[in-house]
Design a protein around this motif. Sequence first.
Motif, PDB file in Angstrom:
ATOM      1  N   UNK A  78      53.926  37.007  36.091  1.00 26.77           N
ATOM      2  CA  UNK A  78      52.575  37.238  36.601  1.00 26.77           C
ATOM      3  C   UNK A  78      51.512  36.564  35.746  1.00 26.77           C
ATOM      4  N   UNK A  79      51.793  36.395  34.458  1.00 27.86           N
ATOM      5  CA  UNK A  79      50.814  35.805  33.540  1.00 27.86           C
ATOM      6  C   UNK A  79      51.155  34.370  33.154  1.00 27.86           C
ATOM      7  N   UNK A  80      52.083  33.727  33.908  1.00 25.74           N
ATOM      8  CA  UNK A  80      52.515  32.348  33.583  1.00 25.74           C
ATOM      9  C   UNK A  80      52.971  32.262  32.128  1.00 25.74           C
ATOM     10  N   UNK A  81      53.902  33.145  31.783  1.00 22.05           N
ATOM     11  CA  UNK A  81      54.432  33.243  30.420  1.00 22.05           C
ATOM     12  C   UNK A  81      53.330  33.576  29.406  1.00 22.05           C
ATOM     13  N   UNK A  82      52.477  34.486  29.813  1.00 22.46           N
ATOM     14  CA  UNK A  82      51.415  35.030  28.959  1.00 22.46           C
ATOM     15  C   UNK A  82      50.429  33.955  28.496  1.00 22.46           C
ATOM     16  N   UNK A  83      50.106  33.040  29.408  1.00 25.76           N
ATOM     17  CA  UNK A  83      49.102  32.006  29.133  1.00 25.76           C
ATOM     18  C   UNK A  83      47.848  32.180  29.989  1.00 25.76           C
ATOM     19  N   UNK A  84      47.960  32.868  31.116  1.00 29.01           N
ATOM     20  CA  UNK A  84      46.821  33.113  31.988  1.00 29.01           C
ATOM     21  C   UNK A  84      46.780  34.589  32.360  1.00 29.01           C
ATOM     22  N   UNK A  85      45.564  35.128  32.423  1.00 27.44           N
ATOM     23  CA  UNK A  85      45.436  36.560  32.711  1.00 27.44           C
ATOM     24  C   UNK A  85      45.011  36.741  34.162  1.00 27.44           C
ATOM     25  N   UNK A  86      45.826  37.443  34.973  1.00 21.98           N
ATOM     26  CA  UNK A  86      45.479  37.631  36.392  1.00 21.98           C
ATOM     27  C   UNK A  86      44.225  38.485  36.558  1.00 21.98           C
ATOM     28  N   UNK A  87      43.341  38.061  37.436  1.00 24.23           N
ATOM     29  CA  UNK A  87      42.127  38.822  37.686  1.00 24.23           C
ATOM     30  C   UNK A  87      42.447  40.161  38.363  1.00 24.23           C
ATOM     31  N   UNK A  88      43.569  40.232  39.062  1.00 17.55           N
ATOM     32  CA  UNK A  88      43.975  41.507  39.659  1.00 17.55           C
ATOM     33  C   UNK A  88      44.296  42.530  38.580  1.00 17.55           C
ATOM     34  N   UNK A  89      44.904  42.075  37.465  1.00 18.06           N
ATOM     35  CA  UNK A  89      45.149  42.969  36.339  1.00 18.06           C
ATOM     36  C   UNK A  89      43.823  43.477  35.764  1.00 18.06           C
ATOM     37  N   UNK A  90      42.862  42.547  35.629  1.00 12.35           N
ATOM     38  CA  UNK A  90      41.579  42.913  35.044  1.00 12.35           C
ATOM     39  C   UNK A  90      40.823  43.901  35.925  1.00 12.35           C
ATOM     40  N   UNK A  91      40.938  43.731  37.224  1.00 13.72           N
ATOM     41  CA  UNK A  91      40.260  44.640  38.149  1.00 13.72           C
ATOM     42  C   UNK A  91      40.785  46.061  37.996  1.00 13.72           C
ATOM     43  N   UNK A  92      42.094  46.215  37.812  1.00 10.25           N
ATOM     44  CA  UNK A  92      42.671  47.547  37.626  1.00 10.25           C
ATOM     45  C   UNK A  92      42.363  48.112  36.237  1.00 10.25           C
ATOM     46  N   UNK A  93      42.063  47.222  35.292  1.00 10.86           N
ATOM     47  CA  UNK A  93      41.796  47.665  33.919  1.00 10.86           C
ATOM     48  C   UNK A  93      40.328  48.029  33.703  1.00 10.86           C
ATOM     49  N   UNK A  94      39.451  47.615  34.597  1.00 10.17           N
ATOM     50  CA  UNK A  94      38.011  47.811  34.413  1.00 10.17           C
ATOM     51  C   UNK A  94      37.590  49.271  34.208  1.00 10.17           C
ATOM     52  N   UNK A  95      38.168  50.244  34.939  1.00  5.98           N
ATOM     53  CA  UNK A  95      37.752  51.631  34.684  1.00  5.98           C
ATOM     54  C   UNK A  95      37.916  52.054  33.230  1.00  5.98           C
ATOM     55  N   UNK A  96      38.983  51.590  32.569  1.00  6.27           N
ATOM     56  CA  UNK A  96      39.153  51.901  31.149  1.00  6.27           C
ATOM     57  C   UNK A  96      38.191  51.100  30.288  1.00  6.27           C
TER      58      UNK A  96
END
Length: 307
Positions: A78-96
Amino acid sequence: VDCSPLSFTLMTMGLTILDTNKDGFWDAHEATQVMDEMERKFGREANLPLVRSRLLGFARRGELVATQGLDEGARAHATSKFTRFPMSYLEKELPLIELCAAEDEHMCSNLEARHILKNRIILDDPDGPNAPDNRVEECVNVQSAYCPHMFGERYKYYIDKSAVLCGERMSFWNRTQKLRTVFYTRSSRFATGPDAVVTKPYMMFLYVILLIWFAAMVQEFREILLWWMMMYKLPVEETEHCLISHEDHSFSLVAMPSVHKWMTITLNLLPRSVICIGLLFTGVRFLIRAEDYADLILNSVALGFLI
């Protein structure tokens, strides 16, 4: 932009700001590009590359909301071997991430009392008898470890700065919600008290004081301007007849030696003009920085002695 760290503000302003090429991922180039642009725009420091790196670290360890239950292979894909951060991950992380705005772990019980934590911290039993305490405990962990680790030294600096500005911390027991409520002694000066600096009576009083200050400075400017006009129109004569005596024992200045004229301009008018202009803006800042009516009145009296 508010008074929070710039990196935190940018993270919560909208995902479209971070994902400049709209590909659904946040890469290193975008983090640096947005950081440079916003630092030039707002004149404040940001550390978006660090935040992005810390988020990828959370993803690698499976500590994000979106990575719970995923194995390492799925996270790496999902992160292209931890080189790119998915915006979908960030959207779910925003409440925290938004909880980092508190900048104080002691405020977690206040957030729970205002029903803010319930939508941001998900528990297996959100309505159980121990749910409020569990949410507060999880919020404390977020404030004490998650937020400082993600946003780095700048965030810790804002925490230290807030501790100085807010004053002494006091706790009260909320019998209705069975929670500890935290109150800071200096908060009444800025927001909650009847005489706080953001209330309309104080703002109107400050506005009147500033008008009086401007009026006093206008009078001073007029006197300085009259002196400049006199120096400009007064002829220069190197004689002893610059001063004329009248029968009523009064005197008239009809000319001035060049040495005296330039000494008056250099030692009197120029310094006086510079001081008057600087005092106008410095005085406004001095009055605005007052924290209550007493300080504002004392500052006004102090400025009155200067002119």
